[in-house]
Every structure is written in C-alpha cells, then in structure tokens.
Design a protein around this motif. Structure first.
Motif, PDB file in Angstrom:
ATOM      1  N   SER A  61       0.839  -1.197   0.000  1.00 24.72           N
ATOM      2  CA  SER A  61       0.000   0.000   0.000  1.00 24.72           C
ATOM      3  C   SER A  61       0.868   1.238   0.000  1.00 24.72           C
ATOM      4  CB  SER A  61      -0.908   0.014   1.226  1.00 24.72           C
ATOM      5  OG  SER A  61      -1.783  -1.081   1.194  1.00 24.72           O
ATOM      6  N   GLU A  62       0.414   2.259  -0.725  1.00 26.40           N
ATOM      7  CA  GLU A  62       1.123   3.539  -0.728  1.00 26.40           C
ATOM      8  C   GLU A  62       0.310   4.510   0.107  1.00 26.40           C
ATOM      9  OE1 GLU A  62       2.743   4.957  -4.334  1.00 26.40           O
ATOM     10  OE2 GLU A  62       2.992   2.965  -5.165  1.00 26.40           O
ATOM     11  N   GLY A  63       0.767   4.747   1.336  1.00 28.21           N
ATOM     12  CA  GLY A  63       0.002   5.574   2.257  1.00 28.21           C
ATOM     13  C   GLY A  63      -1.300   4.868   2.587  1.00 28.21           C
ATOM     14  N   SER A  64      -2.395   5.532   2.350  1.00 25.42           N
ATOM     15  CA  SER A  64      -3.704   4.932   2.639  1.00 25.42           C
ATOM     16  C   SER A  64      -4.306   4.274   1.402  1.00 25.42           C
ATOM     17  CB  SER A  64      -4.645   6.018   3.169  1.00 25.42           C
ATOM     18  OG  SER A  64      -4.833   6.999   2.167  1.00 25.42           O
ATOM     19  N   ARG A  65      -3.560   4.229   0.302  1.00 31.00           N
ATOM     20  CA  ARG A  65      -4.092   3.695  -0.955  1.00 31.00           C
ATOM     21  C   ARG A  65      -3.769   2.210  -1.089  1.00 31.00           C
ATOM     22  NH1 ARG A  65      -3.082   7.432  -5.843  1.00 31.00           N
ATOM     23  NH2 ARG A  65      -4.876   6.248  -6.536  1.00 31.00           N
ATOM     24  N   THR A  68      -5.371  -2.900  -4.434  1.00 26.28           N
ATOM     25  CA  THR A  68      -6.563  -3.448  -5.098  1.00 26.28           C
ATOM     26  C   THR A  68      -7.521  -2.329  -5.487  1.00 26.28           C
ATOM     27  OG1 THR A  68      -7.689  -3.882  -2.992  1.00 26.28           O
ATOM     28  CG2 THR A  68      -6.389  -5.677  -3.926  1.00 26.28           C
ATOM     29  N   GLY A  69      -7.653  -1.330  -4.638  1.00 24.60           N
ATOM     30  CA  GLY A  69      -8.501  -0.178  -4.958  1.00 24.60           C
ATOM     31  C   GLY A  69      -7.961   0.602  -6.148  1.00 24.60           C
ATOM     32  N   ILE A  70      -6.637   0.760  -6.179  1.00 20.51           N
ATOM     33  CA  ILE A  70      -6.006   1.465  -7.307  1.00 20.51           C
ATOM     34  C   ILE A  70      -6.281   0.706  -8.603  1.00 20.51           C
ATOM     35  CG2 ILE A  70      -3.803   2.150  -8.329  1.00 20.51           C
ATOM     36  CD1 ILE A  70      -2.779   2.555  -5.415  1.00 20.51           C
ATOM     37  N   ILE A  71      -6.107  -0.598  -8.575  1.00 24.14           N
ATOM     38  CA  ILE A  71      -6.320  -1.410  -9.780  1.00 24.14           C
ATOM     39  C   ILE A  71      -7.772  -1.304 -10.235  1.00 24.14           C
ATOM     40  CG2 ILE A  71      -6.375  -3.780 -10.666  1.00 24.14           C
ATOM     41  CD1 ILE A  71      -3.857  -4.278  -8.875  1.00 24.14           C
ATOM     42  N   GLN A  72      -8.710  -1.402  -9.320  1.00 22.97           N
ATOM     43  CA  GLN A  72     -10.122  -1.283  -9.692  1.00 22.97           C
ATOM     44  C   GLN A  72     -10.416   0.077 -10.320  1.00 22.97           C
ATOM     45  OE1 GLN A  72     -11.762  -2.274  -5.844  1.00 22.97           O
ATOM     46  NE2 GLN A  72     -12.335  -4.327  -6.522  1.00 22.97           N
ATOM     47  N   GLN A  73      -9.843   1.136  -9.759  1.00 19.04           N
ATOM     48  CA  GLN A  73     -10.084   2.481 -10.283  1.00 19.04           C
ATOM     49  C   GLN A  73      -9.490   2.668 -11.676  1.00 19.04           C
ATOM     50  OE1 GLN A  73      -8.504   5.037  -7.252  1.00 19.04           O
ATOM     51  NE2 GLN A  73     -10.358   4.925  -6.002  1.00 19.04           N
TER      52      GLN A  73
END
Length: 184
Positions: A61-65, A68-73
């Motif tokens: 994770s990069e900070g609070s990111r 998996t959320g990044i990939i979905q976005q």
C-alpha cells in the motif's frame, strides 16, 4: 491439450509396452507441439492487447491507498494493462495480489504483467512477466512459464530494444525520468 498430454504421459509410463495395451508415446510429442503452437498464437494476441494505458502498481500500500482499490479504479478508467511491482512486499503478498489482479484483469478484459517473477506469473495465471537486466535470463523465464504467457525485457537504449525484437513479446524502455527508486 495439457490434460491429454498428462494422460498420454501417464499411459506411457504405467502401461506395459505390448500388443494388448494401446501405447501413446507418439501422442505426447504431438500434444506438446500443439500446446507450443497454440501458446505462440495466444502470446501474439496477448501482446497486441498491451496497447493503451499501462498502469504500474506497487504491491504494498502507498500511504492509505490499497493496491486493489487502485487497480479497480484504473481499470474502470480504461487501463488495458496492469504492471505489478513487488517493491518491498513479501513474496506471499506479491503472489496474493498477482492472483487477485489476474482474475480481476481477465474479467475486465485487461492484462496483468508481474515484475521479475515468472514463477508467480505461472502460479497465478497472469498474462506475463517483465524482466530487468538483473532478473533471471529470458530462457529460464520461458522454461518456467506456460507457452501462452508473455515475456518482456527492460532495456536502456533503442539499440538494445531493436536487438530484442525477435526474441521477446514486448519491450520496456527506461528509465526515462527520475523516480524514487532510480533518482539519477
């Protein structure tokens, strides 16, 4: 083809070699060639799908990111390829993210490329691996991967890239700008 090849190998090993038992020794070689040919065709199609937006995502994770959320976005935003970079993450977490990303990208019609680990690519059914000059040799990576999985290499110059065209499925050229891992 893989199942038939396995059955043919088992039959060859387990059944006696006599006139009462069907023997499929020649079938093993034929099926191996079929898998290689179909894999080469699939690799060509996969390589063509690498056009468009490729987004590099770190495993940790990069900070609070959350990755998996990044990939979905980015998939929702039109990315066609996700490149997974292990960073300082453990092999276990890299493999877990690669497995999730492979399933997610397959569903979205996108490709997932893992950095430096052909064993993880094969185990997770990712589309391919991107090798740096310090990673394992291309021939060793090909030996680990299934015939349909692609291999790309990082080069530093266009001359190196031109020389690699006949032997790799894709080429990454870089670095082209400083980043936190390669500040110079």
């Amino acid at each position: 083809a893989g199942v038939i090849e396995t059955l043919a190998k088992l039959s060859t090993q387990l059944l006696p070699h006599d006139s009462e038992h069907a023997h499929v020794t020649d079938l093993v070689d034929v099926i191996s060639r079929i898998r290689l040919a179909s894999g080469s065709n699939y690799r060509t199609l996969t390589t063509k799908s690498l056009r468009g937006l490729c987004v590099a995502v770190r495993t940790e994770s990069e900070g609070s990111r959350d990755p998996t959320g990044i990939i979905q976005q980015v998939l929702a935003g039109g990315a066609t390829t996700i490149r997974l970079m292990p960073g300082s993450a453990s092999v276990k977490s890299y493999r877990a993210l690669a497995r999730w990303a492979a399933t997610t990208c397959h569903t979205a019609g996108a490709s997932v490329i893992c950095d430096g680990r052909p064993d993880i690519v094969r185990a997770t059914h990712a589309h391919g691996v991107r090798l740096d000059p310090n990673d394992i040799p291309l021939s060793d990576a090909r030996a680990v991967l299934d015939p349909w999985q692609i291999v790309g290499l990082l080069t530093a110059t266009t001359d190196e890239a031109v020389a690699l065209v006949p032997v790799v499925d894709f080429i990454a050229i870089g670095p082209i700008f400083p980043n936190r891992d390669l500040p110079d």
